[in-house]
Each structure stands twice: as structure tokens, then as C-alpha cells.
Design a protein around this motif. Structure first.
Motif, mmCIF file in Angstrom:
data_model
loop_
_atom_site.group_PDB
_atom_site.id
_atom_site.type_symbol
_atom_site.label_atom_id
_atom_site.label_comp_id
_atom_site.label_asym_id
_atom_site.label_seq_id
_atom_site.Cartn_x
_atom_site.Cartn_y
_atom_site.Cartn_z
ATOM 1 N N ARG A 161 -5.464 8.616 5.508
ATOM 2 C CA ARG A 161 -4.414 8.104 4.618
ATOM 3 C C ARG A 161 -3.979 9.198 3.656
ATOM 4 N NH1 ARG A 161 -4.342 2.297 1.874
ATOM 5 N NH2 ARG A 161 -2.858 2.575 0.162
ATOM 6 N N VAL A 162 -2.662 9.349 3.520
ATOM 7 C CA VAL A 162 -2.099 10.376 2.653
ATOM 8 C C VAL A 162 -1.349 9.708 1.507
ATOM 9 C CG1 VAL A 162 -0.465 12.291 2.499
ATOM 10 C CG2 VAL A 162 -1.897 12.038 4.540
ATOM 11 N N GLU A 163 -1.626 10.138 0.288
ATOM 12 C CA GLU A 163 -0.892 9.659 -0.877
ATOM 13 C C GLU A 163 -0.474 10.853 -1.724
ATOM 14 O OE1 GLU A 163 -3.009 6.764 -3.114
ATOM 15 O OE2 GLU A 163 -2.949 5.243 -1.535
ATOM 16 N N GLU A 223 -4.003 -2.317 3.148
ATOM 17 C CA GLU A 223 -3.081 -2.525 2.036
ATOM 18 C C GLU A 223 -3.656 -1.967 0.741
ATOM 19 O OE1 GLU A 223 -1.864 -6.541 1.670
ATOM 20 O OE2 GLU A 223 -1.048 -6.684 3.714
ATOM 21 N N GLU A 224 -4.957 -2.121 0.559
ATOM 22 C CA GLU A 224 -5.604 -1.625 -0.644
ATOM 23 C C GLU A 224 -5.990 -0.160 -0.461
ATOM 24 O OE1 GLU A 224 -5.829 -3.422 -3.352
ATOM 25 O OE2 GLU A 224 -4.923 -5.173 -2.344
#
Length: 210
Positions: free
Chosen positions: A127-129, A145-146
Motif C-alpha cells: 500500500r502506497v500513501e 479500507e483502514e
């Protein structure tokens, strides 16, 4: 300290090949560098040509070394299971490419400074943020989602160009080893093989944003 490495994934065991190969357990990664042993280069070539190795030719014969390499050269695009593996030597967090991620797409990381979410595969699903000029990359949980539990890798975008230049240098070193390997095992196809891998894995081209 962050370490970024180009890797090939051994999705299954490295099968029998018409050249010496090192033993790679299933679902492990082989780091591509200019420091591999000849049997490691053989294993890499077995992984890269495996897709073309199972179908017999018109005479019913299993492809030999020259035929496996010929099929690779003739392919529209080399598909190399793997990608870039990122390790934080301080925290011990490692992000590995997931299923359906390919090393041939490693330059997509150049798009991170533009806020583009790079596809890193699934199962695991990294996951990339984005957080300003820093990218947080979690090893898994991209479909949740979290926010995933645990600690991400913190990747400053200012360090990304240097990391990708290092990746390119490692791949160039690997390509040099492939040239030597090909001179021993498939000398008539050596130049074409090196050119094919250089083009399809985008090794020698300048590092510019896609």
C-alpha cells in the motif's frame, strides 16, 4: 537506511534447464546484480525463459538452450515476475513485489513524485500513501479500507532518484553477466539476447519520467 533492489521471483521451484542453475526455494527472490555466480545467472535465465520452455516444438522435442532463448528473443515483451524490493535496514521492514508485479515495470517508480500510485502486485498487496514529499509504503493491506497495522517504510522522494540510479546500475551489471553467460551457452544468440533484455527491462535508457 533504505535499500532498493531489483528482484526476480521464483514462483515455483526452478525447473530443469539445459544449463547449470542454483537452487531457489519456491516464492523466494533472486536479487539481480553484477555479483551473481554463474549458477545464479543460470537460475535467472531459467526464470526468464520458463514461460517458453514447456511446449515441445513441432518434432515433439523439449526446447534446448538455443530454442528457449530464441523464444524469449521472439516474444513481444519479456515478462519477469518480480520488481523492486525495498528494505529499511533500521526498522527491518521489507516491502516485496506481490503477484502480477513485473520487473519490466520498475521504472514506474519514477512516477511517484507526480503522485501516481505505482502498482506493486497483490497477495501481498503493498500500500502506497503520499504525505507531502514523503511516501509511506506498507508491505500489505492495499485492499483494506483502514490503514494497515504495523510500520510502513518511509521513503523521502528526494532520495528516490539516487535509489533508482542504483537499481539501474545493478541491472546493468546483471546484463553484463548475461552477456558472458550467453557467450558460453548460446553464443550465436548472445547479442540478440542482451539487446532484448536491455530493451524490454529498460536497463540502459536514461532515467526520465515516463
Amino acid at each position: 537506511m533504505l535499500i532498493v533492489e531489483p528482484v526476480l521471483e521464483a514462483v515455483g521451484e526452478v525447473g530443469a534447464a539445459p544449463w547449470p542453475v542454483s537452487v531457489l526455494p519456491p516464492y523466494t527472490f533472486l536479487v539481480l546484480t553484477g555479483r551473481l555466480s554463474e549458477s545464479d545467472v543460470g537460475a535467472a535465465m531459467a526464470l526468464l525463459t520458463d514461460w517458453f520452455a514447456t511446449d515441445p516444438d513441432e518434432s515433439g522435442c523439449v526446447p534446448d538452450a538455443a530454442e528457449r532463448v530464441r523464444r524469449l528473443i521472439a516474444a513481444d515483451q519479456v515478462a519477469a515476475a518480480g520488481g523492486l524490493r525495498v528494505r529499511d535496514a533500521v526498522t527491518g521492514v521489507t516491502v516485496t513485489p506481490g503477484c502480477c508485479c513485473g520487473l519490466e515495470d520498475w521504472r514506474q517508480w519514477l512516477r511517484l513524485p507526480d503522485g501516481v500510485h505505482v502498482y506493486l502486485g497483490h497477495d501481498p498487496t503493498p500500500r502506497v500513501e503520499f504525505d507531502g514529499r514523503v511516501v509511506h509504503v506498507w508491505p500489505d493491506g492495499g485492499d483494506d479500507e483502514e490503514r494497515p497495522a504495523g510500520q510502513p517504510i518511509r521513503l523521502p522522494l528526494s532520495e528516490l532518484p539516487g535509489m533508482l540510479h542504483s537499481v539501474r546500475a545493478e541491472l546493468a551489471g546483471f546484463l553484463d553477466l548475461v552477456a558472458r553467460w550467453a557467450d558460453r551457452h548460446v553464443p550465436a544468440q548472445a547479442a540478440e539476447l542482451v539487446a532484448k533484455l536491455d530493451a524490454d527491462l529498460e536497463i540502459g535508457a536514461p532515467l526520465t519520467t515516463p
